[in-house]
Design an enzyme around this catalytic site. Structure first.
Site, PDB file in Angstrom:
ATOM      1  N   TYR A 185       0.876  -1.203  -0.059  1.00  0.00           N
ATOM      2  CA  TYR A 185      -0.030   0.100   0.111  1.00  0.00           C
ATOM      3  C   TYR A 185       0.952   1.204   0.159  1.00  0.00           C
ATOM      4  O   TYR A 185       0.569   2.497  -0.787  1.00  0.00           O
ATOM      5  CB  TYR A 185      -0.767   0.025   1.174  1.00  0.00           C
ATOM      6  CG  TYR A 185      -1.921   1.231   1.525  1.00  0.00           C
ATOM      7  CD1 TYR A 185      -3.008   1.264   0.646  1.00  0.00           C
ATOM      8  CD2 TYR A 185      -1.376   2.211   2.450  1.00  0.00           C
ATOM      9  CE1 TYR A 185      -3.731   2.117   1.182  1.00  0.00           C
ATOM     10  CE2 TYR A 185      -2.343   3.124   2.581  1.00  0.00           C
ATOM     11  CZ  TYR A 185      -3.481   3.337   2.278  1.00  0.00           C
ATOM     12  OH  TYR A 185      -4.409   3.967   2.287  1.00  0.00           O
ATOM     13  N   ALA A 186       1.925   1.267   0.879  1.00  0.00           N
ATOM     14  CA  ALA A 186       2.909   2.308   0.885  1.00  0.00           C
ATOM     15  C   ALA A 186       3.660   2.678  -0.408  1.00  0.00           C
ATOM     16  O   ALA A 186       3.991   3.831  -1.036  1.00  0.00           O
ATOM     17  CB  ALA A 186       3.874   2.269   1.828  1.00  0.00           C
TER      18      ALA A 186
HETATM   19  N1  LIG Z   1      -8.887   6.295   6.205  1.00  0.00           N
HETATM   20  C1  LIG Z   1      -7.546   6.481   6.404  1.00  0.00           C
HETATM   21  O1  LIG Z   1      -7.255   6.636   7.518  1.00  0.00           O
HETATM   22  C2  LIG Z   1      -7.040   6.779   5.181  1.00  0.00           C
HETATM   23  C3  LIG Z   1      -5.697   7.407   5.215  1.00  0.00           C
HETATM   24  C4  LIG Z   1      -4.646   7.735   4.099  1.00  0.00           C
HETATM   25  C5  LIG Z   1      -5.310   7.408   2.915  1.00  0.00           C
HETATM   26  N2  LIG Z   1      -6.530   6.902   2.782  1.00  0.00           N
HETATM   27  C6  LIG Z   1      -7.172   6.688   1.341  1.00  0.00           C
HETATM   28  O2  LIG Z   1      -8.468   7.349   1.223  1.00  0.00           O
HETATM   29  C7  LIG Z   1      -9.036   6.607   0.153  1.00  0.00           C
HETATM   30  C8  LIG Z   1     -10.264   6.461   0.714  1.00  0.00           C
HETATM   31  O3  LIG Z   1     -10.515   5.703   1.996  1.00  0.00           O
HETATM   32  P1  LIG Z   1     -11.710   5.514   2.962  1.00  0.00           P
HETATM   33  O4  LIG Z   1     -10.713   5.676   4.376  1.00  0.00           O
HETATM   34  O5  LIG Z   1     -12.623   6.413   2.586  1.00  0.00           O
HETATM   35  O6  LIG Z   1     -11.832   4.060   2.588  1.00  0.00           O
HETATM   36  P2  LIG Z   1     -13.349   3.204   2.524  1.00  0.00           P
HETATM   37  O7  LIG Z   1     -13.093   1.933   2.478  1.00  0.00           O
HETATM   38  O8  LIG Z   1     -14.214   3.911   3.477  1.00  0.00           O
HETATM   39  O9  LIG Z   1     -13.799   3.695   1.074  1.00  0.00           O
HETATM   40  C9  LIG Z   1     -12.992   3.437  -0.100  1.00  0.00           C
HETATM   41  C10 LIG Z   1     -14.109   3.229  -1.242  1.00  0.00           C
HETATM   42  O10 LIG Z   1     -13.406   2.945  -2.440  1.00  0.00           O
HETATM   43  C11 LIG Z   1     -14.145   1.896  -3.245  1.00  0.00           C
HETATM   44  N3  LIG Z   1     -13.280   1.034  -3.662  1.00  0.00           N
HETATM   45  C12 LIG Z   1     -12.146   0.249  -3.178  1.00  0.00           C
HETATM   46  N4  LIG Z   1     -11.876  -0.675  -4.191  1.00  0.00           N
HETATM   47  C13 LIG Z   1     -12.515  -0.233  -5.289  1.00  0.00           C
HETATM   48  C14 LIG Z   1     -12.267  -0.563  -6.443  1.00  0.00           C
HETATM   49  N5  LIG Z   1     -11.497  -1.526  -6.763  1.00  0.00           N
HETATM   50  N6  LIG Z   1     -13.155   0.051  -7.566  1.00  0.00           N
HETATM   51  C15 LIG Z   1     -13.925   0.896  -7.267  1.00  0.00           C
HETATM   52  N7  LIG Z   1     -14.022   1.294  -5.821  1.00  0.00           N
HETATM   53  C16 LIG Z   1     -13.201   0.768  -5.057  1.00  0.00           C
HETATM   54  C17 LIG Z   1     -14.815   1.288  -1.884  1.00  0.00           C
HETATM   55  O11 LIG Z   1     -15.838   0.398  -2.255  1.00  0.00           O
HETATM   56  C18 LIG Z   1     -15.137   2.232  -0.780  1.00  0.00           C
HETATM   57  O12 LIG Z   1     -16.752   2.956  -1.337  1.00  0.00           O
HETATM   58  C19 LIG Z   1      -8.260   5.476  -0.076  1.00  0.00           C
HETATM   59  O13 LIG Z   1      -7.564   5.886  -1.510  1.00  0.00           O
HETATM   60  C20 LIG Z   1      -7.321   5.228   1.055  1.00  0.00           C
HETATM   61  O14 LIG Z   1      -6.331   4.670   0.743  1.00  0.00           O
HETATM   62  C21 LIG Z   1      -7.516   6.742   3.787  1.00  0.00           C
END
Ligand SMILES: NC(=O)c1ccc[n+]([C@@H]2O[C@H](COP(=O)([O-])OP(=O)(O)OC[C@H]3O[C@@H](n4cnc5c(N)ncnc54)[C@H](O)[C@@H]3O)[C@@H](O)[C@H]2O)c1
Length: 253
Positions: A160-161
């Site tokens: 992921y990183a």
């Molecule tokens: N939550 C955190 O602490 C955090 C921190 C840093 C970065 N992020 C990044 O922020 C973004 C959103 O994360 P979040 O926390 O809202 O996660 P989440 O899991 O709540 O939401 C992610 C969304 O992406 C969708 N998704 C996942 N794989 C998919 C695919 N292959 N095709 C289409 N849709 C897909 C999921 O169905 C979901 O609705 C991500 O890229 C995540 O890596 C999150």
């Protein structure tokens, strides 16, 4: 960009829930019509309903962001319906909490496909549209993990990183290639309270906030959404090629 008498359109991937949903709603609140791409049909419909309640038009696409063909098809359909694409938010992502000795080749490839290749897929699909229109904004969701290497044994590890760091390189290179008309930035959230952040939140979020976050709390999706809205909509804007950390200053990482 969004003005009352002129349409503005944003595509938000992973827009059904979490940070993507908050970004979509913030953009809709600022006057954007929205195209949501996600795997989750019930959540897509719920968020679409919330956007309509804000008075904006919405399209939903149940699709996997790792598909290049789907990205092309979705961009074509958005242009056919809304006439333009002003903003792309590459938000969809998924964590992979496995170490180098545990992960399979397939799991590594899939993590890169969902988190990094997805950004290529959608930028490749919308960039010609934005260049033809004379401009646009692209914002991709990286992570604090790209800078820190991740939190040991937490929700995500090196694959992921790696993907999230790749987003920063892609952002900087494309800011050069697509400028001056398209602004390309990344956002790097710290610990945000969402489904993806839940594992960490449950296990040690409160302790982490107290011990190592200057603002003494975990982030909310809206914290990230306001940053995305600023990068998407501020006029004028002299910011491109940046990876903006949104973490309340997490100093014990
Ligand atoms: N939550 C955190 O602490 C955090 C921190 C840093 C970065 N992020 C990044 O922020 C973004 C959103 O994360 P979040 O926390 O809202 O996660 P989440 O899991 O709540 O939401 C992610 C969304 O992406 C969708 N998704 C996942 N794989 C998919 C695919 N292959 N095709 C289409 N849709 C897909 C999921 O169905 C979901 O609705 C991500 O890229 C995540 O890596 C999150």
């Amino acid at each position: 960009m969004a003005a009352s008498d002129q349409r503005s359109v944003a595509i938000v991937t992973g827009g059904a829930r979490g940070i993507g949903r908050a970004c979509a709603k913030a953009l809709a609140g600022a006057g954007f019509d929205i195209a949501l791409v996600d795997l989750l049909r019930p959540e897509l419909d719920r968020t679409a309903g919330e956007i309509r309640e804000l008075g904006r038009e919405v399209m939903t696409f149940e699709a996997d962001v790792s598909s290049f063909v789907d990205a092309q098809d979705i961009a074509r359909k958005v242009v056919a319906q809304f006439g333009q694409i002003d903003v792309l938010v590459n938000n969809a992502g998924r964590s992979m909490p496995k170490g180098i000795l545990e992960i399979s080749e397939e799991e590594f490839d899939r993590t890169l496909a969902i988190n990094l290749k997805s950004c290529f897929n959608y930028i490749r699909a919308v960039a010609p549209v934005m260049l033809e229109q004379g401009g646009g904004r692209i914002i991709s969701m990286s992570s604090l993990n790209a800078h820190s290497g991740g939190v040991t044994a937490a929700v995500s590890r090196f694959a992921y990183a790696s993907a999230k760091a790749g987003i920063i390189g892609m952002t900087k290179a494309l800011a050069k290639e697509l400028g001056p008309s398209i602004l390309v930035n990344a956002v790097c959230p710290g610990v945000i309270e969402t489904e993806l952040g839940n594992t960490l939140t449950r296990e040690r979020g409160a302790a982490l906030a107290e011990a190592g976050i200057s603002l003494r709390r975990m982030g909310k999706p809206e914290d990230v959404a306001q940053t995305v809205l600023f990068l998407a909509n501020s006029k004028p804007c002299f910011i491109t090629g940046q990876a903006l950390i949104v973490d309340g200053f997490q100093y014990h990482i």
